[in-house]
Write a protein that holds these residues in place. Structure first.
Motif, mmCIF file in Angstrom:
data_model
loop_
_atom_site.group_PDB
_atom_site.id
_atom_site.type_symbol
_atom_site.label_atom_id
_atom_site.label_comp_id
_atom_site.label_asym_id
_atom_site.label_seq_id
_atom_site.Cartn_x
_atom_site.Cartn_y
_atom_site.Cartn_z
ATOM 1 N N LYS A 163 0.831 -1.207 0.000
ATOM 2 C CA LYS A 163 0.000 0.000 0.000
ATOM 3 C C LYS A 163 0.867 1.260 0.000
ATOM 4 O O LYS A 163 0.602 2.217 -0.723
ATOM 5 C CB LYS A 163 -0.939 -0.003 1.204
ATOM 6 N N VAL A 164 1.919 1.265 0.814
ATOM 7 C CA VAL A 164 2.839 2.394 0.847
ATOM 8 C C VAL A 164 3.564 2.517 -0.490
ATOM 9 O O VAL A 164 3.749 3.617 -1.020
ATOM 10 C CB VAL A 164 3.849 2.242 2.009
ATOM 11 N N PHE A 165 3.951 1.379 -1.063
ATOM 12 C CA PHE A 165 4.644 1.383 -2.344
ATOM 13 C C PHE A 165 3.773 1.976 -3.451
ATOM 14 O O PHE A 165 4.261 2.736 -4.294
ATOM 15 C CB PHE A 165 5.065 -0.042 -2.695
ATOM 16 N N GLU A 166 2.483 1.634 -3.452
ATOM 17 C CA GLU A 166 1.589 2.181 -4.479
ATOM 18 C C GLU A 166 1.501 3.708 -4.370
ATOM 19 O O GLU A 166 1.505 4.407 -5.380
ATOM 20 C CB GLU A 166 0.201 1.557 -4.350
ATOM 21 N N ARG A 167 1.437 4.228 -3.145
ATOM 22 C CA ARG A 167 1.402 5.686 -2.977
ATOM 23 C C ARG A 167 2.725 6.333 -3.395
ATOM 24 O O ARG A 167 2.740 7.390 -4.008
ATOM 25 C CB ARG A 167 1.081 6.037 -1.517
ATOM 26 N N GLN A 168 3.838 5.675 -3.055
ATOM 27 C CA GLN A 168 5.151 6.225 -3.401
ATOM 28 C C GLN A 168 5.374 6.245 -4.911
ATOM 29 O O GLN A 168 5.949 7.187 -5.444
ATOM 30 C CB GLN A 168 6.261 5.410 -2.731
ATOM 31 N N ILE A 169 4.914 5.192 -5.580
ATOM 32 C CA ILE A 169 5.126 5.153 -7.032
ATOM 33 C C ILE A 169 4.210 6.149 -7.747
ATOM 34 O O ILE A 169 4.588 6.715 -8.767
ATOM 35 C CB ILE A 169 4.943 3.713 -7.567
ATOM 36 N N LEU A 170 3.002 6.379 -7.204
ATOM 37 C CA LEU A 170 2.121 7.381 -7.804
ATOM 38 C C LEU A 170 2.674 8.790 -7.618
ATOM 39 O O LEU A 170 2.456 9.666 -8.456
ATOM 40 C CB LEU A 170 0.715 7.281 -7.206
ATOM 41 N N ASN A 171 3.392 9.028 -6.528
ATOM 42 C CA ASN A 171 4.019 10.332 -6.305
ATOM 43 C C ASN A 171 5.338 10.479 -7.056
ATOM 44 O O ASN A 171 5.918 11.559 -7.063
ATOM 45 C CB ASN A 171 4.253 10.557 -4.809
ATOM 46 N N GLY A 172 5.835 9.399 -7.627
ATOM 47 C CA GLY A 172 7.053 9.463 -8.422
ATOM 48 C C GLY A 172 8.334 9.445 -7.613
ATOM 49 O O GLY A 172 9.366 9.927 -8.083
ATOM 50 N N HIS A 173 8.295 8.908 -6.398
ATOM 51 C CA HIS A 173 9.501 8.886 -5.563
ATOM 52 C C HIS A 173 10.519 7.847 -6.028
ATOM 53 O O HIS A 173 11.714 8.106 -6.040
ATOM 54 C CB HIS A 173 9.144 8.644 -4.104
#
Length: 187
Positions: free
Chosen positions: A14-24
């Protein structure tokens, strides 16, 4: 360790999905970071549990055999952790993920050659695709080779056992009045 760690994997996803959507960072960085952060702990678990399970029954002396045993244990745990990451990415529900992962691992144990001989597995599904994919097959085979490599009396017995046809492997019944499956071999 893997089934118990499944909820953590789902939260990390879940954290990974948010991080990848933010482009980190990307998928490759996440996979490498997660793998390399787990390596020391898996190595420590493999070393400690390998020392307990190798020296307690009195297996072969020597550091080469022990190192091989620990490396095989480490490779199996690493593979199961990777399988857990794949299941966690596909199944986001805790309970369903644990059920799917336990089912996949159970199937790999069943067709790995420990419970049934490879010649006795049904060929269309269990032997050809699954038996050769199962990671337990390679761990069982290599550990048995390591265990039996210095015992010369066992080699002819193993060769005879491998060359036996399915009719020669007759199961003896406990009830003497029961009719055996292959009567011609029981005489």
């Amino acid at each position: 360790m893997t089934i118990g760690g499944f909820p953590c994997f789902v939260e990390e996803m879940k954290v990974f999905e948010r991080q990848i959507l933010n482009g980190h960072y990307g998928v490759t960085a996440f996979v490498f970071g997660n793998t390399f952060s787990a390596l020391p702990f898996l190595a420590l678990v493999a070393l400690i549990s390998g020392a307990i399970t190798y020296f307690l029954p009195g297996l072969h002396k020597g550091y080469e055999n022990f190192l091989f045993f620990v490396l095989a244990l480490f490779a199996c745990m690493m593979l199961v952790e990777s399988l857990m990451m794949i299941v966690a990415s596909l199944v986001p529900n805790f309970l369903m993920g644990i059920i799917v992962d336990a089912g996949i691992q159970g199937l790999m144990m069943l067709v790995g050659g420990f419970f049934r001989l490879p010649a006795d597995l049904p060929k269309p599904v269990l032997k050809y695709p699954l038996y050769h994919i199962a990671f337990n097959k390679y761990a069982y085979r290599d550990c048995l080779r390591m265990r039996l490599k210095t015992t010369e009396k066992v080699k002819p017995v193993i060769a005879k056992f491998k060359s036996a046809t399915s009719k020669e492997r007759v199961q003896v019944t406990a009830n003497p009045s029961a009719k055996p499956v292959y009567e011609e071999n029981m005489q």
